[in-house]
Write an enzyme that holds these catalytic residues in place. Structure first.
Site, mmCIF file in Angstrom:
data_model
loop_
_atom_site.group_PDB
_atom_site.id
_atom_site.type_symbol
_atom_site.label_atom_id
_atom_site.label_comp_id
_atom_site.label_asym_id
_atom_site.label_seq_id
_atom_site.Cartn_x
_atom_site.Cartn_y
_atom_site.Cartn_z
ATOM 1 N N ILE A 31 0.872 -1.176 0.000
ATOM 2 C CA ILE A 31 0.000 0.000 0.000
ATOM 3 C C ILE A 31 0.912 1.231 0.000
ATOM 4 O O ILE A 31 1.880 1.288 0.772
ATOM 5 C CB ILE A 31 -0.904 0.017 1.261
ATOM 6 C CG1 ILE A 31 -1.842 -1.190 1.265
ATOM 7 C CG2 ILE A 31 -1.698 1.309 1.350
ATOM 8 C CD1 ILE A 31 -2.654 -1.345 2.541
ATOM 9 N N ALA A 32 0.636 2.181 -0.893
ATOM 10 C CA ALA A 32 1.406 3.430 -1.027
ATOM 11 C C ALA A 32 2.848 3.211 -1.494
ATOM 12 O O ALA A 32 3.741 4.004 -1.194
ATOM 13 C CB ALA A 32 1.382 4.234 0.285
ATOM 14 N N GLU A 105 -3.189 -2.012 -12.363
ATOM 15 C CA GLU A 105 -2.751 -1.911 -10.976
ATOM 16 C C GLU A 105 -3.342 -3.069 -10.194
ATOM 17 O O GLU A 105 -4.548 -3.261 -10.166
ATOM 18 C CB GLU A 105 -3.233 -0.573 -10.391
ATOM 19 C CG GLU A 105 -2.703 -0.288 -9.012
ATOM 20 C CD GLU A 105 -3.075 1.104 -8.533
ATOM 21 O OE1 GLU A 105 -3.772 1.835 -9.270
ATOM 22 O OE2 GLU A 105 -2.688 1.458 -7.405
#
Ligand code: DCP
Length: 212
Positions: A31-32, A105
């Site tokens: 995540i991120a 993604e």
């Protein structure tokens, strides 16, 4: 891959004319970790179709914020979010290819093998929810053709991801905790507490558990 496989003149993949299979590339990472930035970079290239993750759908399903609910109470809402993630990822995987290369993604696989498994193994998803999601997943991958030719994993440290996550200020994620490894001697631990003073004490930052 784009440079190697695309003919600059025609934009077609090299080596096989128009019958050549169009490659599908999935970008994975924490995540991120910067998946969106990676996708944005390749979106500028002709002949690459880019499919960002449908996070906006997860945040607003006819007014329901499934992502927000999940962060508020994982045990109650993870099944709800992950069912919808699975559906929206399946939608992405089954869209007709519109360019010589597709880059997307994440994938239905990381939804299952990272998020669902993590919720279950960390005892935050009841076994019954896990079984239902797993049955759905098995049915999907046995009956639907999901093409993935390459997975690119963006390797980042949890610290870098945490910093980016804080900076982007996505409301739902402010509750994501920070872990402080605490196996060190007293001097080192005191330094860590000092370094993380503001993060720990800032009331707007939600629960904290620190990693540096
Ligand atoms: N998420 C989830 N379950 C999934 C996929 C994602 O709960 N199966 C959550 C975790 C994040 C948000 O959705 O709060 C988006 O996470 P991603 O890592 O998929 O996307 P980012 O926006 O963090 O990507 P990046 O910052 O790398 O561009």
């Amino acid at each position: 891959l784009a440079r190697r496989q695309l003919c600059p003149g025609t934009g077609q993949p090299l080596g096989g004319g128009s019958q050549e299979k169009k490659p599908v590339i999935c970008i994975e990472g924490n995540i991120a970790s910067g998946k969106t930035t990676c996708l944005e970079y390749f979106a500028k290239t002709n002949n690459i179709e880019v499919l960002p993750e449908p996070v906006s759908k997860w945040r607003n399903l006819r007014g329901h914020n499934l992502l927000g609910l999940m962060y508020e109470d994982v045990s109650r809402w993870a099944i709800t979010l992950q069912s919808y993630v699975q559906l929206t990822m399946l939608e992405q995987h089954t869209l007709p290819l519109t360019a010589p290369i597709r880059m997307m993604e994440r994938s239905i696989y990381s939804a299952k093998y990272i998020f669902v498994e993590n919720h279950y193994r960390s005892c935050r998803m009841p076994a019954v929810d896990y079984e239902v999601l797993s049955q759905w997943f098995q049915w999907i991958i046995s009956n639907v053709k999901i093409q993935i030719d390459l997975i690119v994993y963006l390797q980042t440290s949890p610290e870098a991801c945490y910093k980016r996550l804080r900076n982007r200020c996505r409301e739902e994620e402010q509750i994501v905790p920070l872990v402080i490894p605490a196996d060190h001697d007293l001097q080192k631990m005191l330094k860590r507490y000092e370094k993380n003073w503001e993060r720990i004490l800032s009331p707007s930052r939600g629960p904290v558990t620190c990693s540096q």
